[in-house]
Design a protein around this motif. Structure first.
Motif, PDB file in Angstrom:
ATOM      1  N   ALA A 236      24.177 -19.462  16.197  1.00 40.24           N
ATOM      2  CA  ALA A 236      25.056 -19.445  15.025  1.00 40.24           C
ATOM      3  C   ALA A 236      24.571 -18.478  13.958  1.00 40.24           C
ATOM      4  O   ALA A 236      25.354 -18.011  13.127  1.00 40.24           O
ATOM      5  CB  ALA A 236      25.158 -20.856  14.445  1.00 40.24           C
ATOM      6  N   SER A 237      23.284 -18.144  13.975  1.00 45.30           N
ATOM      7  CA  SER A 237      22.706 -17.263  12.955  1.00 45.30           C
ATOM      8  C   SER A 237      23.036 -15.793  13.164  1.00 45.30           C
ATOM      9  O   SER A 237      22.819 -14.970  12.274  1.00 45.30           O
ATOM     10  CB  SER A 237      21.183 -17.429  12.935  1.00 45.30           C
ATOM     11  OG  SER A 237      20.636 -17.112  14.209  1.00 45.30           O
ATOM     12  N   VAL A 238      23.566 -15.422  14.328  1.00 38.80           N
ATOM     13  CA  VAL A 238      23.850 -14.017  14.628  1.00 38.80           C
ATOM     14  C   VAL A 238      25.155 -13.594  13.947  1.00 38.80           C
ATOM     15  O   VAL A 238      26.212 -14.174  14.218  1.00 38.80           O
ATOM     16  CB  VAL A 238      23.951 -13.790  16.149  1.00 38.80           C
ATOM     17  CG1 VAL A 238      24.403 -12.373  16.460  1.00 38.80           C
ATOM     18  CG2 VAL A 238      22.614 -14.070  16.804  1.00 38.80           C
ATOM     19  N   PRO A 239      25.124 -12.576  13.079  1.00 41.19           N
ATOM     20  CA  PRO A 239      26.323 -12.226  12.319  1.00 41.19           C
ATOM     21  C   PRO A 239      27.325 -11.334  13.051  1.00 41.19           C
ATOM     22  O   PRO A 239      28.463 -11.206  12.619  1.00 41.19           O
ATOM     23  CB  PRO A 239      25.773 -11.508  11.090  1.00 41.19           C
ATOM     24  CG  PRO A 239      24.490 -10.910  11.549  1.00 41.19           C
ATOM     25  CD  PRO A 239      23.932 -11.857  12.578  1.00 41.19           C
ATOM     26  N   LEU A 240      26.914 -10.679  14.144  1.00 41.09           N
ATOM     27  CA  LEU A 240      27.833  -9.779  14.833  1.00 41.09           C
ATOM     28  C   LEU A 240      27.811 -10.022  16.332  1.00 41.09           C
ATOM     29  O   LEU A 240      26.751  -9.978  16.963  1.00 41.09           O
ATOM     30  CB  LEU A 240      27.469  -8.312  14.560  1.00 41.09           C
ATOM     31  CG  LEU A 240      28.405  -7.273  15.207  1.00 41.09           C
ATOM     32  CD1 LEU A 240      29.810  -7.356  14.610  1.00 41.09           C
ATOM     33  CD2 LEU A 240      27.845  -5.859  15.063  1.00 41.09           C
ATOM     34  N   VAL A 241      28.988 -10.269  16.888  1.00 43.38           N
ATOM     35  CA  VAL A 241      29.158 -10.346  18.337  1.00 43.38           C
ATOM     36  C   VAL A 241      29.880  -9.082  18.779  1.00 43.38           C
ATOM     37  O   VAL A 241      30.969  -8.774  18.272  1.00 43.38           O
ATOM     38  CB  VAL A 241      29.954 -11.589  18.756  1.00 43.38           C
ATOM     39  CG1 VAL A 241      30.234 -11.561  20.264  1.00 43.38           C
ATOM     40  CG2 VAL A 241      29.206 -12.861  18.389  1.00 43.38           C
ATOM     41  N   VAL A 242      29.272  -8.348  19.686  1.00 37.61           N
ATOM     42  CA  VAL A 242      29.900  -7.161  20.264  1.00 37.61           C
ATOM     43  C   VAL A 242      30.420  -7.535  21.638  1.00 37.61           C
ATOM     44  O   VAL A 242      29.670  -8.046  22.478  1.00 37.61           O
ATOM     45  CB  VAL A 242      28.894  -5.993  20.376  1.00 37.61           C
ATOM     46  CG1 VAL A 242      29.572  -4.768  20.996  1.00 37.61           C
ATOM     47  CG2 VAL A 242      28.318  -5.645  19.003  1.00 37.61           C
ATOM     48  N   THR A 243      31.695  -7.320  21.860  1.00 28.65           N
ATOM     49  CA  THR A 243      32.292  -7.590  23.165  1.00 28.65           C
ATOM     50  C   THR A 243      32.916  -6.302  23.677  1.00 28.65           C
ATOM     51  O   THR A 243      33.468  -5.514  22.896  1.00 28.65           O
ATOM     52  CB  THR A 243      33.326  -8.730  23.086  1.00 28.65           C
ATOM     53  OG1 THR A 243      33.788  -9.050  24.414  1.00 28.65           O
ATOM     54  CG2 THR A 243      34.517  -8.393  22.203  1.00 28.65           C
TER      55      THR A 243
ATOM     56  N   ARG B 212      31.221 -11.687  12.479  1.00 28.84           N
ATOM     57  CA  ARG B 212      32.282 -10.738  12.791  1.00 28.84           C
ATOM     58  C   ARG B 212      32.268 -10.453  14.289  1.00 28.84           C
ATOM     59  O   ARG B 212      31.230 -10.579  14.940  1.00 28.84           O
ATOM     60  CB  ARG B 212      32.089  -9.422  12.031  1.00 28.84           C
ATOM     61  CG  ARG B 212      32.070  -9.564  10.509  1.00 28.84           C
ATOM     62  CD  ARG B 212      33.468  -9.712   9.940  1.00 28.84           C
ATOM     63  NE  ARG B 212      33.454  -9.751   8.490  1.00 28.84           N
ATOM     64  CZ  ARG B 212      33.434  -8.684   7.692  1.00 28.84           C
ATOM     65  NH1 ARG B 212      33.388  -7.464   8.227  1.00 28.84           N
ATOM     66  NH2 ARG B 212      33.448  -8.819   6.380  1.00 28.84           N
ATOM     67  N   LEU B 213      33.419  -9.996  14.800  1.00 31.99           N
ATOM     68  CA  LEU B 213      33.552  -9.612  16.203  1.00 31.99           C
ATOM     69  C   LEU B 213      33.968  -8.158  16.298  1.00 31.99           C
ATOM     70  O   LEU B 213      34.970  -7.741  15.690  1.00 31.99           O
ATOM     71  CB  LEU B 213      34.592 -10.477  16.915  1.00 31.99           C
ATOM     72  CG  LEU B 213      34.108 -11.785  17.573  1.00 31.99           C
ATOM     73  CD1 LEU B 213      33.507 -12.730  16.534  1.00 31.99           C
ATOM     74  CD2 LEU B 213      35.241 -12.468  18.320  1.00 31.99           C
TER      75      LEU B 213
ATOM     76  N   LEU C 258      33.584 -18.314  19.040  1.00 33.29           N
ATOM     77  CA  LEU C 258      32.620 -17.422  18.400  1.00 33.29           C
ATOM     78  C   LEU C 258      33.011 -17.101  16.961  1.00 33.29           C
ATOM     79  O   LEU C 258      32.151 -16.848  16.116  1.00 33.29           O
ATOM     80  CB  LEU C 258      32.482 -16.125  19.218  1.00 33.29           C
ATOM     81  CG  LEU C 258      31.797 -16.283  20.579  1.00 33.29           C
ATOM     82  CD1 LEU C 258      31.930 -15.009  21.390  1.00 33.29           C
ATOM     83  CD2 LEU C 258      30.332 -16.662  20.405  1.00 33.29           C
ATOM     84  N   ARG C 259      34.288 -17.103  16.682  1.00 37.59           N
ATOM     85  CA  ARG C 259      34.753 -16.846  15.311  1.00 37.59           C
ATOM     86  C   ARG C 259      34.650 -18.080  14.418  1.00 37.59           C
ATOM     87  O   ARG C 259      34.519 -17.964  13.200  1.00 37.59           O
ATOM     88  CB  ARG C 259      36.214 -16.396  15.311  1.00 37.59           C
ATOM     89  CG  ARG C 259      36.438 -14.966  15.715  1.00 37.59           C
ATOM     90  CD  ARG C 259      37.812 -14.502  15.247  1.00 37.59           C
ATOM     91  NE  ARG C 259      37.851 -14.445  13.796  1.00 37.59           N
ATOM     92  CZ  ARG C 259      37.543 -13.360  13.078  1.00 37.59           C
ATOM     93  NH1 ARG C 259      37.161 -12.271  13.684  1.00 37.59           N
ATOM     94  NH2 ARG C 259      37.614 -13.373  11.771  1.00 37.59           N
TER      95      ARG C 259
END
Length: 209
Positions: A118-125, A20-21, A89-90
């Motif tokens: 790729a294993s990280v479930p959340l990207v915070v931008t 998720r982003l 990233l999505r």
């Protein structure tokens, strides 16, 4: 602290599943960088921070375009490059995606500085213009699963911003003029985009890094 704990819980829920982003938006001096960094620190290996600032145009290009005096304005970023990264990233894939990072000590973006496994479930931008509807920025909102708008007292925001400019080497009078001039034009544009967010965040007390 209760407010912050609620935000961490909301971010953790986003991280429970596929990638998720989360976008954190606010005008200059609102504290979005600090909030984003604190959220990511709380989530540990579940989250990575990818700031929009990595897409600042280089100093030489800003001078070539005659935009250096307005650095930080909406047309001083590579919006298409930012959108392309968010799409990567999505998307599915097993590879690590590398994002650029803006380095204050040299006032330049540095490519490939932030690994996103790729294993990280959340990207915070986080950044100023994530909710702007006009092309090409309008595509950013479509790629975010959630967008939070950080709203703070205007006087506090201006004091923070002026102090930041002083810390970066400006004289106090020039710092105040920048905060109430070029930065204020940007802030008004950003404030008009707040209705496009999912959550307005108003913290009773400022967070520390």
């Amino acid at each position: 602290m209760a407010q912050f704990a609620a935000l961490v819980a909301r971010a953790r829920a986003l991280a429970d599943g596929p990638r998720r982003l989360l976008g954190i938006v606010g005008p200059p001096g609102a504290g979005k960088s600090t909030l984003a960094a604190r959220i990511v620190a709380e989530l540990g290996p579940q989250a990575v921070l990818v700031p929009m600032d990595g897409f600042h145009l280089a100093e030489a290009e800003l001078r070539r375009l005659g935009r250096h005096a307005r650095k930080g304005a909406i047309d001083t970023f590579d919006a298409d490059g930012y959108v392309a990264l968010l799409r990567r990233l999505r998307g599915p894939g097993a590879e690590t995606v590398y994002a650029p990072e803006f380095r204050r000590e040299i006032e330049e973006p540095v490519a490939g500085a932030i690994p996103v496994p790729a294993s990280v479930p959340l990207v915070v931008t986080e950044g100023n213009y994530l909710l702007v509807p006009e092309h090409p920025w309008g595509r950013v909102r479509e790629l975010l699963d959630e967008a939070w708008y950080l709203d703070v007292d205007e006087g506090l925001r201006l004091r923070r911003l002026t102090a930041r400019h002083i810390a970066y080497g400006r004289e106090p009078a020039a710092a105040a003029a920048r905060a109430r001039g070029v930065d204020q034009v940007n802030a008004e544009l950003i404030a008009a985009t707040a209705p496009r967010c999912d959550l307005v965040v108003r913290l009773d007390a400022p967070l520390t890094a």
